[in-house]
Design a protein around this motif. Structure first.
Motif, PDB file in Angstrom:
ATOM      1  N   ALA A  25      19.247 -63.937 -37.225  1.00 39.81           N
ATOM      2  CA  ALA A  25      17.966 -63.331 -37.586  1.00 39.81           C
ATOM      3  C   ALA A  25      16.870 -64.213 -37.012  1.00 39.81           C
ATOM      4  N   SER A  26      15.642 -63.742 -37.047  1.00 40.95           N
ATOM      5  CA  SER A  26      14.539 -64.565 -36.573  1.00 40.95           C
ATOM      6  C   SER A  26      14.257 -65.665 -37.588  1.00 40.95           C
ATOM      7  N   PRO A  27      13.804 -66.833 -37.156  1.00 41.45           N
ATOM      8  CA  PRO A  27      13.447 -67.899 -38.104  1.00 41.45           C
ATOM      9  C   PRO A  27      12.415 -67.453 -39.130  1.00 41.45           C
ATOM     10  N   SER A  28      11.451 -66.631 -38.716  1.00 42.84           N
ATOM     11  CA  SER A  28      10.420 -66.189 -39.664  1.00 42.84           C
ATOM     12  C   SER A  28      11.014 -65.277 -40.736  1.00 42.84           C
ATOM     13  N   TYR A  29      11.962 -64.399 -40.353  1.00 51.44           N
ATOM     14  CA  TYR A  29      12.617 -63.547 -41.347  1.00 51.44           C
ATOM     15  C   TYR A  29      13.380 -64.398 -42.359  1.00 51.44           C
ATOM     16  N   LEU A  30      14.115 -65.393 -41.875  1.00 50.08           N
ATOM     17  CA  LEU A  30      14.909 -66.235 -42.760  1.00 50.08           C
ATOM     18  C   LEU A  30      14.034 -67.094 -43.653  1.00 50.08           C
ATOM     19  N   ASP A  31      12.904 -67.545 -43.128  1.00 47.43           N
ATOM     20  CA  ASP A  31      11.978 -68.312 -43.961  1.00 47.43           C
ATOM     21  C   ASP A  31      11.453 -67.462 -45.108  1.00 47.43           C
ATOM     22  N   GLN A  32      11.263 -66.191 -44.858  1.00 51.38           N
ATOM     23  CA  GLN A  32      10.693 -65.302 -45.874  1.00 51.38           C
ATOM     24  C   GLN A  32      11.741 -64.789 -46.851  1.00 51.38           C
ATOM     25  N   HIS A  33      12.959 -64.487 -46.342  1.00 48.15           N
ATOM     26  CA  HIS A  33      13.970 -63.829 -47.177  1.00 48.15           C
ATOM     27  C   HIS A  33      15.135 -64.737 -47.560  1.00 48.15           C
ATOM     28  N   GLY A  34      15.177 -65.935 -47.045  1.00 54.49           N
ATOM     29  CA  GLY A  34      16.254 -66.856 -47.370  1.00 54.49           C
ATOM     30  C   GLY A  34      17.428 -66.746 -46.410  1.00 54.49           C
ATOM     31  N   ARG A  35      18.226 -67.806 -46.398  1.00 51.18           N
ATOM     32  CA  ARG A  35      19.372 -67.870 -45.499  1.00 51.18           C
ATOM     33  C   ARG A  35      20.653 -67.634 -46.287  1.00 51.18           C
ATOM     34  N   PRO A  36      21.439 -66.624 -45.910  1.00 50.23           N
ATOM     35  CA  PRO A  36      22.672 -66.345 -46.651  1.00 50.23           C
ATOM     36  C   PRO A  36      23.652 -67.519 -46.562  1.00 50.23           C
ATOM     37  N   LYS A  37      24.293 -67.817 -47.684  1.00 53.08           N
ATOM     38  CA  LYS A  37      25.265 -68.906 -47.735  1.00 53.08           C
ATOM     39  C   LYS A  37      26.707 -68.398 -47.706  1.00 53.08           C
ATOM     40  N   THR A  38      26.896 -67.160 -48.170  1.00 52.02           N
ATOM     41  CA  THR A  38      28.228 -66.556 -48.188  1.00 52.02           C
ATOM     42  C   THR A  38      28.143 -65.158 -47.599  1.00 52.02           C
ATOM     43  N   ALA A  55      20.120 -57.398 -30.870  1.00 55.12           N
ATOM     44  CA  ALA A  55      19.622 -58.770 -30.922  1.00 55.12           C
ATOM     45  C   ALA A  55      18.100 -58.800 -30.857  1.00 55.12           C
ATOM     46  N   ARG A  56      17.502 -57.924 -30.054  1.00 58.16           N
ATOM     47  CA  ARG A  56      16.048 -57.871 -29.955  1.00 58.16           C
ATOM     48  C   ARG A  56      15.437 -57.443 -31.275  1.00 58.16           C
ATOM     49  N   ALA A  57      16.069 -56.480 -31.967  1.00 57.10           N
ATOM     50  CA  ALA A  57      15.573 -56.054 -33.281  1.00 57.10           C
ATOM     51  C   ALA A  57      15.608 -57.219 -34.273  1.00 57.10           C
ATOM     52  N   ALA A  58      16.666 -58.014 -34.227  1.00 54.88           N
ATOM     53  CA  ALA A  58      16.739 -59.187 -35.106  1.00 54.88           C
ATOM     54  C   ALA A  58      15.630 -60.174 -34.765  1.00 54.88           C
ATOM     55  N   ALA A  59      15.358 -60.372 -33.495  1.00 58.32           N
ATOM     56  CA  ALA A  59      14.291 -61.285 -33.081  1.00 58.32           C
ATOM     57  C   ALA A  59      12.924 -60.780 -33.517  1.00 58.32           C
ATOM     58  N   LEU A  60      12.803 -59.457 -33.747  1.00 54.92           N
ATOM     59  CA  LEU A  60      11.552 -58.860 -34.221  1.00 54.92           C
ATOM     60  C   LEU A  60      11.452 -58.871 -35.745  1.00 54.92           C
ATOM     61  N   SER A  61      12.349 -59.638 -36.382  1.00 56.88           N
ATOM     62  CA  SER A  61      12.327 -59.828 -37.847  1.00 56.88           C
ATOM     63  C   SER A  61      12.642 -58.543 -38.613  1.00 56.88           C
ATOM     64  N   MET A  62      13.482 -57.693 -38.033  1.00 58.23           N
ATOM     65  CA  MET A  62      13.853 -56.451 -38.712  1.00 58.23           C
ATOM     66  C   MET A  62      15.044 -56.627 -39.636  1.00 58.23           C
ATOM     67  N   GLY A  63      15.651 -57.825 -39.670  1.00 60.10           N
ATOM     68  CA  GLY A  63      16.753 -58.084 -40.584  1.00 60.10           C
ATOM     69  C   GLY A  63      17.831 -58.938 -39.949  1.00 60.10           C
ATOM     70  N   LEU A  64      18.981 -58.997 -40.634  1.00 60.22           N
ATOM     71  CA  LEU A  64      20.148 -59.700 -40.111  1.00 60.22           C
ATOM     72  C   LEU A  64      20.920 -58.785 -39.175  1.00 60.22           C
ATOM     73  N   ALA A  65      21.515 -59.365 -38.136  1.00 59.34           N
ATOM     74  CA  ALA A  65      22.378 -58.615 -37.224  1.00 59.34           C
ATOM     75  C   ALA A  65      23.579 -59.471 -36.883  1.00 59.34           C
ATOM     76  N   GLN A  66      24.672 -58.833 -36.528  1.00 58.30           N
ATOM     77  CA  GLN A  66      25.823 -59.561 -35.988  1.00 58.30           C
ATOM     78  C   GLN A  66      26.046 -59.076 -34.557  1.00 58.30           C
ATOM     79  N   VAL A  67      25.858 -60.002 -33.619  1.00 63.27           N
ATOM     80  CA  VAL A  67      25.900 -59.671 -32.201  1.00 63.27           C
ATOM     81  C   VAL A  67      26.733 -60.727 -31.475  1.00 63.27           C
TER      82      VAL A  67
END
Length: 305
Positions: free
Chosen positions: A167-180, A231-243
């Protein structure tokens, strides 16, 4: 060092028991053959032929010399013939199909480098994200991604691919980083859909048991149909992606994406060079595939370690 022309003259004269016969085979004068033989005998300080007015015959020393040097000359002739054959083999056409984004960004520059070495070779590159039948559409080589089923084709791995959650760093800063893996349900998710089956791909994770993979079905808020746009959508802070790692890592290096759940990443896929049975693969095809394999073996920027 003995001049190889003298050796060749000796072999031709020995096989024909005739200096004139050797002269015809070598397209030189009989006098030149006689002079070459004399020069060789002088260098070896050994008489190689007995000469009469009607014919020439090998001396015992000449027979031994022929037995020892003829195989070496034949090997040199075979080597020269092989080089000529290879040169002529890098002519004509080579038809290649590849997925669009990977073909444009990665395969096309390698084609340019290969053609610089073999300018007589005509290469056609067809970019398509749909299924391509190599035989029916007369392609020599396909660059394909995913998990390849067993088939009669040869498949050489070019780039191992690890699905990475990002995900984008800004998205993770806002929504948190998943641990599991269970935490991903708390996030907005970006999924990919398979065009033929219309199925949204499950996400894949490593487990504690070697060789086993956990598959997690997701309910995405956004669905796309190719890795680059996902991947581009994830970079645009649209959420988590697996790529795939080959797409994610360049964006990570530019600071546009951040990898999470890295300890659960597992290599499950790859990008492959696929072609018909090696037994019938022409030299130019095998050489081009070797060229691809060698080039990608140095690409640490798109391979996840």
């Amino acid at each position: 060092m003995i001049d190889l022309r003298l050796i060749e003259t000796f072999i031709q004269a020995a096989r024909r028991e005739s200096f004139s016969g050797a002269a015809k085979a070598l397209r030189v004068s009989p006098g030149a053959v006689s002079q070459n033989i004399k020069s060789l005998e002088d260098q070896l300080q050994t008489r190689l032929f007995t000469r009469t007015t009607r014919q020439v015959k090998l001396t015992p020393e000449g027979q031994r010399f022929l037995q020892r040097c003829a195989p070496a000359v034949e090997a040199l002739e075979a080597a020269a013939g092989a080089i000529q054959e290879e040169r002529e083999a890098f002519q004509g056409g080579l038809r290649i199909t590849s997925t669009t984004a990977f073909g444009r960004a990665e395969i096309l520059p390698l084609i340019a480098a290969f053609q610089a070495e073999h300018p007589d070779l005509e290469i056609e590159l067809s970019l398509s994200d749909g299924f391509v039948d190599l035989v029916a559409e007369e392609f020599d080589l396909a660059i394909r991604g995913g998990v390849l089923p067993d088939s009669e084709y040869i498949a050489r791995l070019l780039v191992p691919v690890t699905p990475l959650v990002c995900a984008s760093p800004s998205y993770l800063d806002q929504h948190g980083r998943p641990k599991t893996t269970g935490d991903i349900t708390k996030h907005r998710l970006i999924g990919m859909r398979s065009n033929p089956s219309q199925r949204v791909f499950a996400w894949e994770f490593a487990t504690k048991k070697a060789g086993e993979t956990e598959r997690v079905e997701i309910k995405p808020q956004t669905i796309l149909n190719d890795p680059e746009s996902t991947a581009r959508a994830a970079a645009l802070s649209m959420g988590l992606a697996q790529v795939g790692s080959n797409v994610v890592l360049p964006l990570v290096q530019r600071g546009e994406l951040e990898i999470v759940l890295e300890d659960r990443a597992v290599q499950t896929r790859g990008l492959y060079a696929v072609y018909p049975s090696k037994r019938y693969a022409p030299i130019k095809l095998r050489a081009f595939v070797d060229h691809l394999v060698a080039a990608f073996s140095e690409r640490s920027d798109i391979i996840f370690h």
